[in-house]
Design an enzyme around this catalytic site. Structure first.
Site, PDB file in Angstrom:
ATOM      1  N   MET A   1     -68.067  -8.193  64.474  1.00 19.14           N
ATOM      2  CA  MET A   1     -69.496  -8.054  64.224  1.00 19.14           C
ATOM      3  C   MET A   1     -69.826  -6.580  64.026  1.00 19.14           C
ATOM      4  O   MET A   1     -69.278  -5.717  64.721  1.00 19.14           O
ATOM      5  CB  MET A   1     -70.306  -8.620  65.385  1.00 19.14           C
ATOM      6  CG  MET A   1     -69.971 -10.045  65.769  1.00 19.14           C
ATOM      7  SD  MET A   1     -71.060 -10.634  67.098  1.00 19.14           S
ATOM      8  CE  MET A   1     -70.173 -12.102  67.630  1.00 19.14           C
TER       9      MET A   1
ATOM     10  N   HIS B   1     -59.101 -16.837  67.812  1.00 23.86           N
ATOM     11  CA  HIS B   1     -60.303 -16.537  67.042  1.00 23.86           C
ATOM     12  C   HIS B   1     -60.797 -15.141  67.390  1.00 23.86           C
ATOM     13  O   HIS B   1     -61.030 -14.826  68.559  1.00 23.86           O
ATOM     14  CB  HIS B   1     -61.385 -17.571  67.351  1.00 23.86           C
ATOM     15  CG  HIS B   1     -62.547 -17.516  66.414  1.00 23.86           C
ATOM     16  ND1 HIS B   1     -62.510 -18.038  65.144  1.00 23.86           N
ATOM     17  CD2 HIS B   1     -63.796 -16.985  66.568  1.00 23.86           C
ATOM     18  CE1 HIS B   1     -63.687 -17.855  64.555  1.00 23.86           C
ATOM     19  NE2 HIS B   1     -64.478 -17.207  65.389  1.00 23.86           N
TER      20      HIS B   1
ATOM     21  N   SER C   1     -61.764 -18.041  71.506  1.00 24.40           N
ATOM     22  CA  SER C   1     -62.425 -16.840  70.992  1.00 24.40           C
ATOM     23  C   SER C   1     -62.335 -15.712  72.009  1.00 24.40           C
ATOM     24  O   SER C   1     -62.849 -15.838  73.136  1.00 24.40           O
ATOM     25  CB  SER C   1     -63.891 -17.127  70.678  1.00 24.40           C
ATOM     26  OG  SER C   1     -64.572 -15.922  70.386  1.00 24.40           O
TER      27      SER C   1
ATOM     28  N   HIS D   1     -62.994 -13.902  62.055  1.00 24.57           N
ATOM     29  CA  HIS D   1     -64.326 -14.309  61.610  1.00 24.57           C
ATOM     30  C   HIS D   1     -65.171 -13.059  61.420  1.00 24.57           C
ATOM     31  O   HIS D   1     -65.588 -12.420  62.394  1.00 24.57           O
ATOM     32  CB  HIS D   1     -64.935 -15.243  62.658  1.00 24.57           C
ATOM     33  CG  HIS D   1     -66.325 -15.710  62.337  1.00 24.57           C
ATOM     34  ND1 HIS D   1     -67.112 -16.339  63.262  1.00 24.57           N
ATOM     35  CD2 HIS D   1     -67.069 -15.643  61.197  1.00 24.57           C
ATOM     36  CE1 HIS D   1     -68.284 -16.637  62.722  1.00 24.57           C
ATOM     37  NE2 HIS D   1     -68.276 -16.216  61.473  1.00 24.57           N
TER      38      HIS D   1
ATOM     39  N   ASP E   1     -67.981 -23.554  65.260  1.00 21.32           N
ATOM     40  CA  ASP E   1     -68.018 -22.382  66.133  1.00 21.32           C
ATOM     41  C   ASP E   1     -69.403 -22.278  66.750  1.00 21.32           C
ATOM     42  O   ASP E   1     -70.393 -22.148  66.035  1.00 21.32           O
ATOM     43  CB  ASP E   1     -67.714 -21.130  65.305  1.00 21.32           C
ATOM     44  CG  ASP E   1     -67.689 -19.857  66.137  1.00 21.32           C
ATOM     45  OD1 ASP E   1     -67.881 -19.923  67.361  1.00 21.32           O
ATOM     46  OD2 ASP E   1     -67.460 -18.785  65.545  1.00 21.32           O
TER      47      ASP E   1
ATOM     48  N   MET F   1     -68.374 -11.299  60.727  1.00 22.82           N
ATOM     49  CA  MET F   1     -69.841 -11.362  60.689  1.00 22.82           C
ATOM     50  C   MET F   1     -70.328  -9.957  60.340  1.00 22.82           C
ATOM     51  O   MET F   1     -70.860  -9.229  61.186  1.00 22.82           O
ATOM     52  CB  MET F   1     -70.375 -11.854  62.040  1.00 22.82           C
ATOM     53  CG  MET F   1     -70.133 -13.336  62.254  1.00 22.82           C
ATOM     54  SD  MET F   1     -70.536 -13.904  63.923  1.00 22.82           S
ATOM     55  CE  MET F   1     -68.927 -13.701  64.704  1.00 22.82           C
TER      56      MET F   1
ATOM     57  N   ASP G   1     -63.723 -12.450  66.596  1.00 26.79           N
ATOM     58  CA  ASP G   1     -65.055 -12.228  66.041  1.00 26.79           C
ATOM     59  C   ASP G   1     -65.286 -10.747  65.781  1.00 26.79           C
ATOM     60  O   ASP G   1     -65.255  -9.934  66.711  1.00 26.79           O
ATOM     61  CB  ASP G   1     -66.128 -12.742  67.009  1.00 26.79           C
ATOM     62  CG  ASP G   1     -66.187 -14.257  67.062  1.00 26.79           C
ATOM     63  OD1 ASP G   1     -66.328 -14.870  65.992  1.00 26.79           O
ATOM     64  OD2 ASP G   1     -66.086 -14.815  68.162  1.00 26.79           O
TER      65      ASP G   1
ATOM     66  N   MET H   1     -71.209 -22.855  61.543  1.00 26.35           N
ATOM     67  CA  MET H   1     -71.763 -22.401  62.812  1.00 26.35           C
ATOM     68  C   MET H   1     -72.595 -23.510  63.435  1.00 26.35           C
ATOM     69  O   MET H   1     -73.438 -24.123  62.774  1.00 26.35           O
ATOM     70  CB  MET H   1     -72.633 -21.164  62.605  1.00 26.35           C
ATOM     71  CG  MET H   1     -71.905 -19.947  62.043  1.00 26.35           C
ATOM     72  SD  MET H   1     -70.528 -19.364  63.080  1.00 26.35           S
ATOM     73  CE  MET H   1     -71.371 -18.985  64.632  1.00 26.35           C
TER      74      MET H   1
END
Length: 226
Positions: free
Chosen positions: A39, A35, A11, A68, A177, A70, A37, A139
């Site tokens: 957000m 990965h 990540s 991913h 994760d 979020m 992320d 998660m």
């Protein structure tokens, strides 16, 4: 693309953002996926990177991107990441009122579709949706921040998902994760996970590539009994 039996996905949330391209290259020949992320400071109380950074990084590496999201309103934003060349785009069940429709949109845009389940969300209501997805991301912490401590009881969701996948003969990655490191990855693999997101355990190591290889070896040991 040949997909290995087990996936280790470093990540970049734990990487040095001032040198992202270099950090990606540091794991390029060891990692299976990268990965990413995303957000938005709404769905989760943190703000990270977005589509322009993903587009820029896409030109810097051949690693498949495991994005991913979020974020709120993934129906609006997710297809853009598929268009940018993401291999897998995962969005949260809690943020989408029609997960199956969005999964179809992502597949139509050329990406794999992933469904994420946060810490406090029961998995059972979503099991029947799994044939529409390529990845289920469970998660093992509360979504929103890196560096949290792994929560072992959340592996019950992994076990339930693995039983459902096996009984339905589904082709589905079960990804975990949160807090995945040398002292937790074997538990996750034994529970039935076959894709592992690792941030601090990789980018906090002196040799990130070697950390990836070690994590994969531990996961393989847990699944083969070697």
């Amino acid at each position: 693309m040949t997909v290995p039996p087990l996936i280790v996905a470093p990540s970049i949330l734990a990487a040095d953002f001032a040198h992202l391209a270099d950090e990606v290259r540091a794991v390029e020949h060891a990692a299976d996926w990268l990965h990413v992320d995303v957000m938005d400071n709404h769905f989760v109380p943190n703000l990270t990177i977005g589509l322009p950074v993903v587009q820029s990084l896409r030109a810097a590496t051949e690693l498949p991107f495991d994005v991913h999201l979020m974020i709120e309103d993934p129906r609006r934003w997710a297809p853009g990441y598929a268009d940018a060349g993401a291999y897998n785009v995962t969005f949260h069940a809690e943020a989408c009122d029609d997960p199956v429709a969005l999964a179809k949109d992502l597949r139509s845009a050329g990406a794999k579709a992933g469904l994420a389940i946060d810490r406090d969300t029961p998995i059972e209501p979503y099991l029947d949706l799994l044939p529409s997805f390529d990845t289920l991301l469970i998660m093992t912490i509360k979504a929103g921040f890196g560096g949290q401590r792994f929560i072992p009881r959340l592996l019950d969701k992994v076990r339930a998902a693995r039983r459902h996948v096996a009984s339905g003969h589904l082709e589905l990655r079960i990804e975990v994760d949160g807090g995945i490191a040398a002292d937790t990855i074997e538990q996750a693999a034994a529970a039935g996970a076959d894709a592992f997101v690792a941030g601090t355990a990789v980018y906090g190591a002196d040799d990130p590539a070697e950390a990836v290889r070690r994590l994969r070896g531990l996961a393989e040991r847990a699944t083969t009994g070697a």
